[in-house]
Design an enzyme around this catalytic site. Structure first.
Site, PDB file in Angstrom:
ATOM      1  N   HIS A 139       8.802 -19.373  19.444  1.00  0.00           N
ATOM      2  CA  HIS A 139      10.137 -19.947  19.242  1.00  0.00           C
ATOM      3  C   HIS A 139      10.572 -20.875  20.392  1.00  0.00           C
ATOM      4  CE1 HIS A 139      10.254 -17.112  16.091  1.00  0.00           C
ATOM      5  NE2 HIS A 139      10.694 -16.090  16.771  1.00  0.00           N
ATOM      6  N   LYS A 152      24.125 -11.859  21.304  1.00  0.00           N
ATOM      7  CA  LYS A 152      23.052 -12.503  20.540  1.00  0.00           C
ATOM      8  C   LYS A 152      23.335 -13.995  20.567  1.00  0.00           C
ATOM      9  CE  LYS A 152      21.100 -12.670  15.961  1.00  0.00           C
ATOM     10  NZ  LYS A 152      20.477 -11.893  14.967  1.00  0.00           N
ATOM     11  N   ASP A 199       5.856 -12.699  22.323  1.00  0.00           N
ATOM     12  CA  ASP A 199       6.641 -12.527  21.102  1.00  0.00           C
ATOM     13  C   ASP A 199       7.651 -13.662  20.904  1.00  0.00           C
ATOM     14  OD1 ASP A 199       6.996 -10.840  18.853  1.00  0.00           O
ATOM     15  OD2 ASP A 199       8.921 -10.176  19.639  1.00  0.00           O
ATOM     16  N   GLU A 257      18.720 -11.737  22.733  1.00  0.00           N
ATOM     17  CA  GLU A 257      18.954 -10.731  21.690  1.00  0.00           C
ATOM     18  C   GLU A 257      19.826  -9.636  22.281  1.00  0.00           C
ATOM     19  OE1 GLU A 257      14.966  -9.874  19.495  1.00  0.00           O
ATOM     20  OE2 GLU A 257      14.490 -10.546  21.499  1.00  0.00           O
ATOM     21  N   ASP A 267      -4.817  -1.136  -1.243  1.00  0.00           N
ATOM     22  CA  ASP A 267      -5.162  -1.468   0.138  1.00  0.00           C
ATOM     23  C   ASP A 267      -5.751  -2.881   0.117  1.00  0.00           C
ATOM     24  OD1 ASP A 267      -6.740  -1.771   2.575  1.00  0.00           O
ATOM     25  OD2 ASP A 267      -6.132   0.314   2.924  1.00  0.00           O
ATOM     26  N   PHE A 268      -5.265  -3.753   0.992  1.00  0.00           N
ATOM     27  CA  PHE A 268      -5.648  -5.165   0.912  1.00  0.00           C
ATOM     28  C   PHE A 268      -7.114  -5.408   1.267  1.00  0.00           C
ATOM     29  CE2 PHE A 268      -0.912  -5.916   2.046  1.00  0.00           C
ATOM     30  CZ  PHE A 268      -0.549  -5.620   0.741  1.00  0.00           C
ATOM     31  N   LYS A 280      15.765  -9.146  25.688  1.00  0.00           N
ATOM     32  CA  LYS A 280      16.402  -8.143  24.827  1.00  0.00           C
ATOM     33  C   LYS A 280      17.498  -7.456  25.621  1.00  0.00           C
ATOM     34  CE  LYS A 280      12.277  -7.337  22.153  1.00  0.00           C
ATOM     35  NZ  LYS A 280      12.635  -8.414  21.215  1.00  0.00           N
ATOM     36  N   LYS A 320       3.978 -15.105  12.282  1.00  0.00           N
ATOM     37  CA  LYS A 320       3.672 -15.082  13.708  1.00  0.00           C
ATOM     38  C   LYS A 320       3.803 -13.645  14.238  1.00  0.00           C
ATOM     39  CE  LYS A 320       7.653 -14.160  15.899  1.00  0.00           C
ATOM     40  NZ  LYS A 320       8.080 -13.464  17.019  1.00  0.00           N
ATOM     41  N   ARG A 335       0.872  -1.169   0.000  1.00  0.00           N
ATOM     42  CA  ARG A 335       0.000   0.000   0.000  1.00  0.00           C
ATOM     43  C   ARG A 335       0.912   1.223   0.000  1.00  0.00           C
ATOM     44  NH1 ARG A 335      -3.887   0.305   5.071  1.00  0.00           N
ATOM     45  NH2 ARG A 335      -1.919   0.118   6.142  1.00  0.00           N
TER      46      ARG A 335
HETATM   47  P1  NDP Z   1       5.435  -3.679   8.939  1.00  0.00           P
HETATM   48  O1  NDP Z   1       4.411  -2.809   9.607  1.00  0.00           O
HETATM   49  O2  NDP Z   1       6.796  -3.147   8.742  1.00  0.00           O
HETATM   50  O3  NDP Z   1       4.897  -4.147   7.528  1.00  0.00           O
HETATM   51  C1  NDP Z   1       3.571  -4.522   7.313  1.00  0.00           C
HETATM   52  C2  NDP Z   1       3.194  -4.069   5.932  1.00  0.00           C
HETATM   53  O4  NDP Z   1       1.830  -4.435   5.686  1.00  0.00           O
HETATM   54  C3  NDP Z   1       3.285  -2.563   5.796  1.00  0.00           C
HETATM   55  O5  NDP Z   1       3.945  -2.254   4.610  1.00  0.00           O
HETATM   56  C4  NDP Z   1       1.819  -2.131   5.760  1.00  0.00           C
HETATM   57  O6  NDP Z   1       1.591  -0.989   4.983  1.00  0.00           O
HETATM   58  C5  NDP Z   1       1.191  -3.331   5.098  1.00  0.00           C
HETATM   59  N1  NDP Z   1      -0.254  -3.330   5.353  1.00  0.00           N
HETATM   60  C6  NDP Z   1      -0.884  -3.482   6.526  1.00  0.00           C
HETATM   61  N2  NDP Z   1      -2.210  -3.440   6.360  1.00  0.00           N
HETATM   62  C7  NDP Z   1      -2.413  -3.240   5.027  1.00  0.00           C
HETATM   63  C8  NDP Z   1      -3.556  -3.104   4.210  1.00  0.00           C
HETATM   64  N3  NDP Z   1      -4.799  -3.164   4.717  1.00  0.00           N
HETATM   65  N4  NDP Z   1      -3.389  -2.904   2.894  1.00  0.00           N
HETATM   66  C9  NDP Z   1      -2.142  -2.843   2.357  1.00  0.00           C
HETATM   67  N5  NDP Z   1      -1.019  -2.964   3.082  1.00  0.00           N
HETATM   68  C10 NDP Z   1      -1.165  -3.161   4.393  1.00  0.00           C
HETATM   69  O7  NDP Z   1       5.440  -5.035   9.770  1.00  0.00           O
HETATM   70  P2  NDP Z   1       6.551  -6.156   9.714  1.00  0.00           P
HETATM   71  O8  NDP Z   1       7.088  -6.277   8.352  1.00  0.00           O
HETATM   72  O9  NDP Z   1       7.469  -5.952  10.825  1.00  0.00           O
HETATM   73  O10 NDP Z   1       5.692  -7.456  10.090  1.00  0.00           O
HETATM   74  C11 NDP Z   1       4.852  -8.107   9.162  1.00  0.00           C
HETATM   75  C12 NDP Z   1       4.351  -9.397   9.777  1.00  0.00           C
HETATM   76  O11 NDP Z   1       5.479 -10.229  10.048  1.00  0.00           O
HETATM   77  C13 NDP Z   1       3.651  -9.207  11.117  1.00  0.00           C
HETATM   78  O12 NDP Z   1       2.634 -10.167  11.226  1.00  0.00           O
HETATM   79  C14 NDP Z   1       4.749  -9.484  12.136  1.00  0.00           C
HETATM   80  O13 NDP Z   1       4.225  -9.935  13.351  1.00  0.00           O
HETATM   81  C15 NDP Z   1       5.517 -10.578  11.420  1.00  0.00           C
HETATM   82  N6  NDP Z   1       6.921 -10.679  11.820  1.00  0.00           N
HETATM   83  C16 NDP Z   1       7.800  -9.644  11.602  1.00  0.00           C
HETATM   84  C17 NDP Z   1       9.127  -9.779  11.938  1.00  0.00           C
HETATM   85  C18 NDP Z   1      10.116  -8.702  11.664  1.00  0.00           C
HETATM   86  O14 NDP Z   1      11.299  -8.928  11.940  1.00  0.00           O
HETATM   87  N7  NDP Z   1       9.723  -7.571  11.154  1.00  0.00           N
HETATM   88  C19 NDP Z   1       9.639 -11.018  12.567  1.00  0.00           C
HETATM   89  C20 NDP Z   1       8.652 -12.046  12.723  1.00  0.00           C
HETATM   90  C21 NDP Z   1       7.344 -11.858  12.362  1.00  0.00           C
HETATM   91  P3  NDP Z   1       1.530   0.458   5.687  1.00  0.00           P
HETATM   92  O15 NDP Z   1       2.947   0.763   6.059  1.00  0.00           O
HETATM   93  O16 NDP Z   1       0.965   1.333   4.660  1.00  0.00           O
HETATM   94  O17 NDP Z   1       0.649   0.298   6.905  1.00  0.00           O
END
Ligand code: NDP
Length: 490
Positions: free
Chosen positions: A238, A343, A233, A214, A93-94, A338, A146, A49
């Site tokens: 894990h 690490k 978390d 961590e 938007d999803f 943390k 997760k 998005r």
């Molecule tokens: P982010 O918030 O960085 O990324 C999520 C993405 O999803 C964003 O780009 C967001 O867009 C997009 N998004 C959310 N809702 C919508 C929507 N309705 N339409 C379009 N786009 C949407 O989160 P993370 O990448 O950190 O995490 C993603 C998933 O992975 C989560 O479930 C998290 O728990 C899991 N996770 C993440 C880890 C990590 O290291 N980051 C590790 C382990 C798990 P916008 O920015 O516009 O809101």
């Protein structure tokens, strides 16, 4: 040459501009490209998005972030050209139903569609419904990140919403620890070596330690983390998964459900911890200001955007008991936090002392074998065995000697593959072994929920520990009460 063994697919990456996608998933896909492990027909749809961003701008973002995250020797313009040739970009938007028609056009064909949700779990259900409504349901496998929910009830709602659209056989729940080389090796170590499996029970093992530490603090994710805390978390997924792999009975085969059935039996056998037992069995901590890499770092409550009154834990240590024949009387000490000194992810299986002791009394504390399974850094397995110290005039002095299996040295690999590389390949192949089944997630939540409820009931605030330490002193007392110490204290 195309790799004929890896099946082709269309990978739809939802949340392609998020942290996980840019930091982990896209570098993992690039490395698979570099190793020629992606089928020539595989296509990758980056879905995000991002108002005002077109495909060229998104690819430029990917290129920049790849160069940041890859080692310099991994970056190769020809690999990037090949990789870029597979990419398409769609911004929407999803929750927007009509955009799925465009997605359906982009994904046209009869290849399996792997829908990877790198988004908050709250949108999983809606995306699934839109995929089905767009006629993509029959060819789709969904990959869920997760944590799934923040407790049993919320995880059930998310799992129900996904299950309305897809059968369990097409749902891949990620716990990226299951993709790590050493975790995979646990299965080989335990079930391909009768040496260990015959000793793997309460007759021979005194206790097990699992540490996932961590070094970093909150890394700009305060808002997300504060809603979760270290129990939800890290422990719920894990640490309990690692515990299951250590504690489970041998499966009858390596089919996904055979392994998952054994893991579920362990989760069902976890002894509940009542609120009366909480103080003796669980320690919560929150880091205060301290030092990391020799530099002063702020405490959790002083991080950017922090709510100064937060009582969320950044550290948990706990003693877990498993109520079954194999593990009766063998505590599992789990610890995760943390801003630890390093690490480190490792499992240590401590074997019992020999039944009759022949050597000098002062050497006795040394005298037990330990199996150290190191997940990171320096993935490998070490067995500590007792030997006689070499040389004249020393008498029968004992010495602990490590028998070391360092994966990168033994197998001459320059780089141990990242867990996400393996997990992406497995889902492309339609292999569910390394993914978590719904009942595993729910049993783990049920067990963790009683701890959160106990803390809430008692108004238990986390204990402060300085950044750069191994957690509050109470975590040392937790294991010391049983006459033991954490391995780093030995
Ligand atoms: P982010 O918030 O960085 O990324 C999520 C993405 O999803 C964003 O780009 C967001 O867009 C997009 N998004 C959310 N809702 C919508 C929507 N309705 N339409 C379009 N786009 C949407 O989160 P993370 O990448 O950190 O995490 C993603 C998933 O992975 C989560 O479930 C998290 O728990 C899991 N996770 C993440 C880890 C990590 O290291 N980051 C590790 C382990 C798990 P916008 O920015 O516009 O809101």
């Amino acid at each position: 040459m195309p790799n004929l063994f890896i099946a082709p697919c269309v990978l739809a990456l939802f949340g392609a501009s998020g942290d996980l996608a840019l930091r982990k998933l896209i570098p993992a896909l690039y490395r698979l490209e570099s190793a020629r492990l992606l089928h020539a027909d595989t296509r990758i749809l980056a879905l995000a998005r991002e108002e005002g961003m077109d495909a060229e701008a998104h690819f430029a973002l990917i290129e920049t972030r790849l160069q940041e995250h890859l080692a310099s020797e991994e970056w190769a313009p020809d690999v990037w050209e090949r990789f870029r040739g597979r990419l398409a970009f769609l911004s929407f938007d999803f929750s927007q139903a009509d955009a799925y028609r465009t997605l359906s056009d982009l994904a046209a064909g009869d290849l399996p569609l792997v829908a990877y949700f790198a988004t908050p779990a709250s949108v999983y259900g809606a995306i699934c419904q839109h995929l089905v409504d767009a006629g993509l349901g029959d060819r789709t496998r969904v990959v869920l990140e997760k944590p799934i929910g923040h407790d049993l009830e919320s995880s059930r709602l998310i799992n129900d919403a996904v299950a309305c659209c897809f059968p369990e056989s097409r749902i891949y729940r990620i716990d990226h620890y299951l993709g790590k080389e050493t975790v995979q090796n646990l299965i080989a170590l335990r079930f391909a070596n009768s040496l260990f499996e015959t000793q793997w029970n309460q007759n021979h093992i005194s206790h097990v330690e699992i540490t996932v530490a961590e070094k970093v603090g909150i890394e700009g994710r305060w808002g997300y983390f504060d809603q979760a805390g270290q129990l939800r978390d890290m422990v719920q997924n894990h640490l309990l998964q690692l515990l299951c792999l250590i504690a489970m009975d041998p499966p009858s085969d390596l089919v996904a459900d055979s392994i998952r059935d054994e893991k579920v039996k362990v989760l069902k056998a976890l002894e509940p911890i009542s609120s009366e037992q909480l103080a003796a069995r669980v320690v919560r901590g929150q880091y205060s200001a301290g030092y990391s890499n020799g530099k002063a770092v702020p405490g959790y409550l002083e991080e950017a955007k922090a709510n100064r009154a937060s009582t969320t834990e950044t550290f948990v240590a706990l003693r877990v008991d498993i109520r079954n024949w194999r593990w009766a009387g063998v505590p599992f000490y789990l610890r995760t936090g943390k801003r630890m000194p390093q690490k480190l992810s490792q499992i240590i299986v401590h074997f019992k002392e020999p039944p009759h002791y022949l050597f000098a009394p002062e050497q006795r504390p040394l005298l037990s074998n330990r199996l150290i399974i190191r997940l990171q850094p320096d993935e490998g397995i070490t067995l500590h065995v007792m030997t006689k110290d070499q040389g004249l005039g020393k008498g029968m002095r004992l010495r602990t000697v490590p028998l070391l299996l360092n994966f990168s040295e033994t197998f001459h690999t320059e780089r141990v593959p990242d867990a996400y590389e393996r997990l992406l390949l497995e889902v492309m192949q339609g292999n569910q072994n390394l993914f978590v089944r719904r009942d595993e997630v729910e049993h783990a939540w049920k067990w963790c929920d009683q701890l959160s409820a106990g803390w809430e009931q008692l108004g238990d605030a986390p204990r402060a520990y300085p950044a750069g330490s191994w957690g509050p002193g109470a975590a040392v007392a937790l294991i010391a009460r049983d006459g033991r110490s954490w391995y780093d204290d030995l």
